[in-house]
Design an enzyme around this catalytic site. Sequence first.
Site, mmCIF file in Angstrom:
data_model
loop_
_atom_site.group_PDB
_atom_site.id
_atom_site.type_symbol
_atom_site.label_atom_id
_atom_site.label_comp_id
_atom_site.label_asym_id
_atom_site.label_seq_id
_atom_site.Cartn_x
_atom_site.Cartn_y
_atom_site.Cartn_z
ATOM 1 N N ASN A 115 0.804 -1.237 0.000
ATOM 2 C CA ASN A 115 0.000 0.000 0.000
ATOM 3 C C ASN A 115 0.837 1.287 0.000
ATOM 4 O OD1 ASN A 115 0.617 -0.612 2.709
ATOM 5 N ND2 ASN A 115 -1.089 0.617 3.439
ATOM 6 N N SER A 189 -0.831 -7.442 6.843
ATOM 7 C CA SER A 189 -2.102 -7.703 7.523
ATOM 8 C C SER A 189 -1.900 -8.484 8.828
ATOM 9 C CB SER A 189 -3.015 -8.492 6.591
ATOM 10 O OG SER A 189 -2.395 -9.721 6.275
ATOM 11 N N GLU A 210 4.314 -4.831 12.055
ATOM 12 C CA GLU A 210 3.540 -3.608 11.833
ATOM 13 C C GLU A 210 2.276 -4.026 11.090
ATOM 14 O OE1 GLU A 210 4.213 -0.421 12.692
ATOM 15 O OE2 GLU A 210 6.147 -0.803 13.622
ATOM 16 N N CYS A 244 -2.830 2.045 6.357
ATOM 17 C CA CYS A 244 -3.032 1.252 7.576
ATOM 18 C C CYS A 244 -3.628 2.094 8.695
ATOM 19 C CB CYS A 244 -1.711 0.636 8.019
ATOM 20 S SG CYS A 244 -0.403 1.849 8.228
ATOM 21 N N GLU A 334 -11.199 -4.943 8.515
ATOM 22 C CA GLU A 334 -10.508 -3.704 8.130
ATOM 23 C C GLU A 334 -10.948 -3.365 6.702
ATOM 24 O OE1 GLU A 334 -6.258 -4.131 7.864
ATOM 25 O OE2 GLU A 334 -5.928 -1.977 7.664
HETATM 26 P P1 NAD Z 1 -0.386 -8.788 3.341
HETATM 27 O O1 NAD Z 1 -0.301 -9.241 4.750
HETATM 28 O O2 NAD Z 1 -1.333 -9.489 2.444
HETATM 29 O O3 NAD Z 1 1.035 -8.868 2.635
HETATM 30 C C1 NAD Z 1 2.190 -8.296 3.181
HETATM 31 C C2 NAD Z 1 3.406 -9.071 2.714
HETATM 32 O O4 NAD Z 1 3.302 -10.402 3.185
HETATM 33 C C3 NAD Z 1 3.579 -9.141 1.203
HETATM 34 O O5 NAD Z 1 4.946 -8.963 0.878
HETATM 35 C C4 NAD Z 1 3.126 -10.545 0.854
HETATM 36 O O6 NAD Z 1 3.811 -11.100 -0.254
HETATM 37 C C5 NAD Z 1 3.473 -11.313 2.110
HETATM 38 N N1 NAD Z 1 2.575 -12.465 2.316
HETATM 39 C C6 NAD Z 1 1.295 -12.593 1.904
HETATM 40 N N2 NAD Z 1 0.801 -13.784 2.279
HETATM 41 C C7 NAD Z 1 1.793 -14.422 2.946
HETATM 42 C C8 NAD Z 1 1.892 -15.699 3.570
HETATM 43 N N3 NAD Z 1 0.890 -16.551 3.586
HETATM 44 N N4 NAD Z 1 3.066 -16.016 4.164
HETATM 45 C C9 NAD Z 1 4.093 -15.151 4.177
HETATM 46 N N5 NAD Z 1 4.045 -13.936 3.580
HETATM 47 C C10 NAD Z 1 2.923 -13.576 2.971
HETATM 48 O O7 NAD Z 1 -0.695 -7.222 3.424
HETATM 49 P P2 NAD Z 1 -0.921 -6.219 2.227
HETATM 50 O O8 NAD Z 1 -2.233 -6.550 1.592
HETATM 51 O O9 NAD Z 1 0.265 -6.131 1.374
HETATM 52 O O10 NAD Z 1 -1.028 -4.829 3.026
HETATM 53 C C11 NAD Z 1 -2.199 -4.421 3.636
HETATM 54 C C12 NAD Z 1 -2.219 -4.697 5.123
HETATM 55 O O11 NAD Z 1 -1.038 -4.215 5.721
HETATM 56 C C13 NAD Z 1 -3.348 -3.989 5.831
HETATM 57 O O12 NAD Z 1 -3.884 -4.827 6.816
HETATM 58 C C14 NAD Z 1 -2.678 -2.792 6.470
HETATM 59 O O13 NAD Z 1 -3.347 -2.268 7.583
HETATM 60 C C15 NAD Z 1 -1.346 -3.357 6.819
HETATM 61 N N6 NAD Z 1 -0.336 -2.309 6.901
HETATM 62 C C16 NAD Z 1 0.191 -1.984 8.105
HETATM 63 C C17 NAD Z 1 1.118 -0.955 8.186
HETATM 64 C C18 NAD Z 1 1.740 -0.535 9.498
HETATM 65 O O14 NAD Z 1 2.703 0.228 9.462
HETATM 66 N N7 NAD Z 1 1.245 -0.977 10.634
HETATM 67 C C19 NAD Z 1 1.503 -0.283 7.043
HETATM 68 C C20 NAD Z 1 0.944 -0.649 5.834
HETATM 69 C C21 NAD Z 1 0.028 -1.673 5.778
#
Ligand code: NAD
Length: 459
Positions: A115, A189, A210, A244, A334
């Site tokens: 994001n 996530s 995070e 997020c 969310e």
């Molecule tokens: P996501 O959890 O789907 O993916 C994040 C990363 O994890 C990606 O690089 C993805 O390839 C990897 N991933 C996905 N599935 C996986 C698995 N089964 N095993 C290991 N790795 C895996 O999140 P997203 O859709 O990329 O981002 C959105 C989410 O991130 C939202 O929930 C948002 O709130 C959160 N977010 C948090 C922050 C923060 O600073 N707290 C910042 C940005 C986004």
Amino acid sequence: MKSIKEIVSSQKSFFKTQKTKDINYRISLLKALKVEILANEKAILKALNKDFKKSEFEAYLSEFGIVISELNLAIKNLKKWAKPKRIKASLLTFPSKDFIYKEPYGTVLIIAPWNYPFLLAIEPLIMAIAAGNTVVLKPSELTKHTSEVITRIIKNVFTELHATSIEGGVETATELLSQKWDFIFFTGSTTVGKIVAKAAAKNLTPTVLELGGKSPCIIDGTVNLKLVARRLVWGKLLNGGQTCIAPDYVIVQSEMKQKLIQVLKTEIKKGYGENPKESADFPRIVNKKNTLRLAELIKDTKIIFGGEIDINDCYISPTLIDEPGLDSAIMQEEIFGPILPIVTYNTNEDIENIIWNLDKPLSLYVFSNNKSFIEKTINKFSFGGGVVNDLLIHFGNHRLPFGGVGASGIGEYHGKHGFEAFSNTKPVVKRGNWFDPSFRYAPYKGKTGLLKKVFKFLG
Ligand code: NAD
């Protein structure tokens, strides 16, 4: 091409050479990274636009500009941050000189989300390098143009032994997580955060997670609604609502609701025109899957503004939802899109019933001019970070640690807190040899009384 296992193993060997511990070497790499990023400014902004039509202004404000600021900060302060700190000694350690050392964890894994694909990959990288680690970074597979630029930048600055970007999806992430790391920094996530935590637990690897969640925005009856609406529309629609810390939903004092809806509509039109689809400033949803997810979320809700969907264009217009049920999907999941549910409250118990029935949020926002209401709200609810009378801006102060609590995350970073997140804190007592009373040594007979007096004296 080396396998993931070989890359990790060669990084571990490189770390043992102690080269990354040299502060001047770290600073020279951060400077080289800055030069490379500045040279790629256009390519970065273009990639973000290609990935989800992010405007140049938003890309600069929320990604490029912050990365350059963090680089400048680390370059300027690294010597100070990394220096062992002299700590006041204790009577129990007398005679001694006591210190806190900051040491790099070693070989670290960073997994980034899509994001803010540039910022959330490069900011942890900067602090990991500043702290003296070697790094394997996995950027998101969903924003492939930005990920390609990230990989190129890292390749141009670092040897693979020191830092590398490995692109790929779940399969790659799973393979990476099966390695033995010294530290893992994950942004994404809550669902995937649990997978990362489980993988890390196998080797007791320290982590920062995070994560996300449902961040509430409380609006009481004492505010100037026009100003609130202006800030709310900005905070919700930045990045197309895919932030997020975006306000997930609004809890407004019931008598203010109609006026709030009216001013929100005006502000949305002011910012993005009658047809936001044509606005160059309104980003798209990252892919069709997420657009379909959002379309499903608003399906059986009372849409009072917007609600236009074009799956092929990954477009959802800015949308307001009136009083969804608290057990509906839109009030449980969310949202992560340009959709704002508005629920009302009459008593403080109404607010508690909403927030306490959900996981601890990443952020909490309160708009009010009532000091007592503000303080009570801040103290009552547990959340990662918050803002009074605005949104998102706590992210912008590098002096404030940034992170979640409970389901919204573990650990924190930003600025010096980022350097600390990637460092192990190592306390060291340097004992003097000129004085060695026999008091602590056996035999202990007859010494307990004096021992009690010493502890009494210590307080
Ligand atoms: P996501 O959890 O789907 O993916 C994040 C990363 O994890 C990606 O690089 C993805 O390839 C990897 N991933 C996905 N599935 C996986 C698995 N089964 N095993 C290991 N790795 C895996 O999140 P997203 O859709 O990329 O981002 C959105 C989410 O991130 C939202 O929930 C948002 O709130 C959160 N977010 C948090 C922050 C923060 O600073 N707290 C910042 C940005 C986004």
